[in-house]
Design a protein around this motif. Structure first.
Motif, PDB file in Angstrom:
ATOM      1  N   TYR A  33      13.514 -65.054 -41.124  1.00  0.00           N
ATOM      2  CA  TYR A  33      12.850 -64.671 -39.899  1.00  0.00           C
ATOM      3  C   TYR A  33      11.414 -65.196 -40.027  1.00  0.00           C
ATOM      4  O   TYR A  33      10.790 -65.082 -41.086  1.00  0.00           O
ATOM      5  CB  TYR A  33      12.794 -63.158 -39.741  1.00  0.00           C
ATOM      6  N   SER A  35       7.550 -65.374 -37.956  1.00  0.00           N
ATOM      7  CA  SER A  35       6.745 -64.805 -36.875  1.00  0.00           C
ATOM      8  C   SER A  35       5.448 -65.569 -36.660  1.00  0.00           C
ATOM      9  O   SER A  35       4.953 -66.246 -37.560  1.00  0.00           O
ATOM     10  CB  SER A  35       6.383 -63.349 -37.181  1.00  0.00           C
ATOM     11  N   VAL A  37       1.622 -64.387 -35.439  1.00  0.00           N
ATOM     12  CA  VAL A  37       0.742 -63.239 -35.262  1.00  0.00           C
ATOM     13  C   VAL A  37      -0.636 -63.782 -34.908  1.00  0.00           C
ATOM     14  O   VAL A  37      -1.062 -64.790 -35.491  1.00  0.00           O
ATOM     15  CB  VAL A  37       0.663 -62.391 -36.552  1.00  0.00           C
ATOM     16  N   TRP A  47       1.161 -59.012 -32.981  1.00  0.00           N
ATOM     17  CA  TRP A  47       2.379 -59.814 -33.135  1.00  0.00           C
ATOM     18  C   TRP A  47       2.657 -60.549 -31.826  1.00  0.00           C
ATOM     19  O   TRP A  47       2.523 -59.981 -30.741  1.00  0.00           O
ATOM     20  CB  TRP A  47       3.553 -58.916 -33.496  1.00  0.00           C
ATOM     21  N   VAL A  50       8.834 -63.925 -32.731  1.00  0.00           N
ATOM     22  CA  VAL A  50       9.647 -64.087 -33.929  1.00  0.00           C
ATOM     23  C   VAL A  50      10.861 -64.939 -33.595  1.00  0.00           C
ATOM     24  O   VAL A  50      11.363 -64.904 -32.454  1.00  0.00           O
ATOM     25  CB  VAL A  50      10.092 -62.719 -34.494  1.00  0.00           C
ATOM     26  N   TYR A  52      14.608 -65.491 -35.401  1.00  0.00           N
ATOM     27  CA  TYR A  52      15.476 -65.032 -36.471  1.00  0.00           C
ATOM     28  C   TYR A  52      16.208 -66.216 -37.096  1.00  0.00           C
ATOM     29  O   TYR A  52      16.316 -67.287 -36.496  1.00  0.00           O
ATOM     30  CB  TYR A  52      16.481 -64.015 -35.933  1.00  0.00           C
ATOM     31  N   TYR A  94      -1.695 -67.027 -36.741  1.00  0.00           N
ATOM     32  CA  TYR A  94      -1.092 -67.115 -38.061  1.00  0.00           C
ATOM     33  C   TYR A  94       0.429 -67.219 -37.917  1.00  0.00           C
ATOM     34  O   TYR A  94       1.028 -66.535 -37.069  1.00  0.00           O
ATOM     35  CB  TYR A  94      -1.374 -65.849 -38.879  1.00  0.00           C
ATOM     36  N   ASP A  98       8.863 -63.417 -42.382  1.00  0.00           N
ATOM     37  CA  ASP A  98       9.340 -62.038 -42.401  1.00  0.00           C
ATOM     38  C   ASP A  98      10.436 -61.952 -43.458  1.00  0.00           C
ATOM     39  O   ASP A  98      11.549 -62.425 -43.240  1.00  0.00           O
ATOM     40  CB  ASP A  98       9.916 -61.641 -41.044  1.00  0.00           C
ATOM     41  N   TYR A 109      14.068 -54.793 -44.322  1.00  0.00           N
ATOM     42  CA  TYR A 109      12.858 -55.563 -44.020  1.00  0.00           C
ATOM     43  C   TYR A 109      11.868 -55.377 -45.150  1.00  0.00           C
ATOM     44  O   TYR A 109      11.519 -54.247 -45.516  1.00  0.00           O
ATOM     45  CB  TYR A 109      12.265 -55.074 -42.696  1.00  0.00           C
ATOM     46  N   GLY A 111       8.770 -56.956 -45.120  1.00  0.00           N
ATOM     47  CA  GLY A 111       7.411 -57.253 -44.682  1.00  0.00           C
ATOM     48  C   GLY A 111       7.123 -58.736 -44.532  1.00  0.00           C
ATOM     49  O   GLY A 111       7.906 -59.594 -44.928  1.00  0.00           O
ATOM     50  N   MET A 112       5.963 -59.020 -43.964  1.00  0.00           N
ATOM     51  CA  MET A 112       5.504 -60.407 -43.815  1.00  0.00           C
ATOM     52  C   MET A 112       4.834 -60.798 -45.117  1.00  0.00           C
ATOM     53  O   MET A 112       3.652 -60.477 -45.335  1.00  0.00           O
ATOM     54  CB  MET A 112       4.547 -60.511 -42.631  1.00  0.00           C
TER      55      MET A 112
ATOM     56  N   TYR B  37      -0.654 -53.772 -44.692  1.00  0.00           N
ATOM     57  CA  TYR B  37      -1.313 -55.018 -45.018  1.00  0.00           C
ATOM     58  C   TYR B  37      -2.794 -54.775 -45.244  1.00  0.00           C
ATOM     59  O   TYR B  37      -3.387 -53.870 -44.658  1.00  0.00           O
ATOM     60  CB  TYR B  37      -1.156 -56.047 -43.889  1.00  0.00           C
ATOM     61  N   LEU B  47       0.353 -58.723 -47.677  1.00  0.00           N
ATOM     62  CA  LEU B  47       1.318 -57.623 -47.715  1.00  0.00           C
ATOM     63  C   LEU B  47       1.052 -56.744 -48.922  1.00  0.00           C
ATOM     64  O   LEU B  47       0.956 -57.231 -50.056  1.00  0.00           O
ATOM     65  CB  LEU B  47       2.737 -58.189 -47.769  1.00  0.00           C
TER      66      LEU B  47
END
Lengths: 125, 107
Positions: A33, A35, A37, A47, A50, A52, A94, A98, A109, A111-112, B37, B47
């Motif tokens: 995934y 994204s 941002v 955000w 995204v 997938y 940015y 993900d 998940y 996190g980024m 974050y 993160l």
């Protein structure tokens, strides 16, 4: 080394278009995934969109119908096509990975976990 | 749409002190989908925590996360000079919502 490098930002007039690129190294964009941002000057993180691994795409309401996220698997690169730009789209953009994984049908998940350095978009006449 | 509200907006503490940052969701969320974050001026976010309480790779153990339902907390047990930054919580769901951030400043 796992890395994301954005490019394509700049000064653009209201109503104009711009395409941002995010070149990945050390991992495969299409397997993750990914994204976009953004962060307006002096503001928090927002955000934007995204894509997938399966190709589904989602957008924040603020950009829906104007921005398009895509990827080029052969170039291992993520894109953000931005049309009908407005002053309020001015921000550092940015790209981020993900991180996550499927266990059966459940997505976990993580996190980024990888971010690019950002590219600045300024919408002004 | 889930809204994340962080408090306080600004937290003024001294090195060595304990920091407690709050993130409240507008409705109950899965803790599996809550991340934190850190962002320093001129840098991309980093993160810290995922799954509400799991530290990301390379994150010192003075950072810890907790919570469930609508209330989540990031705790920094003993502040180091490099910890003064802005902190964001984030939820993964139908959208990837961020809180508005907490600025941690040196007192």
């Amino acid at each position: 080394e796992v890395q994301l490098v954005e490019s394509g930002g700049g000064l653009i007039q209201p109503g104009g278009s711009l395409r941002l690129s995010c070149a990945a190294s050390g991992f495969t964009v299409s397997s993750n995934y990914m994204s976009w941002v953004r962060q307006a000057p002096g503001k928090g993180l927002e955000w934007v969109s995204v894509i997938y691994s399966g190709g589904s795409t989602y957008y924040a309401d603020s950009v829906k119908g104007r921005f398009t996220i895509s990827r080029d698997n052969s170039k291992n690169t993520l894109y953000l096509q931005m049309n009908s730009l407005r002053a309020e789209d001015t921000a550092v953009y940015y790209c981020a990975r993900d991180s996550g994984s499927y266990w059966g049908s459940v997505f976990y998940y993580y996190g980024m976990d990888v971010w690019g350095q950002g590219t600045t978009v300024t919408v002004s006449s | 749409e889930i809204v994340l509200t962080q408090s306080p907006g600004t937290l003024s503490l001294s090195p060595g002190e304990r920091a407690t940052l709050s993130c409240r969701a507008s409705q109950s969320v899965s803790s599996s989908y809550l991340a934190w974050y850190q962002q320093k001026p001129g840098q991309a976010p980093r993160l810290l925590i995922y799954g509400a309480s799991s530290r990301a790779t390379g994150i010192p153990d003075r950072f810890s996360g907790s919570g469930s339902g609508t209330d989540f907390t990031l705790t920094i047990s003993r502040l180091e000079p490099e910890d003064f930054a802005v902190y964001y919580c984030q939820h993964y769901g139908s959208s990837f919502t961020f809180g508005q951030g907490t600025r941690l400043e040196i007192k």
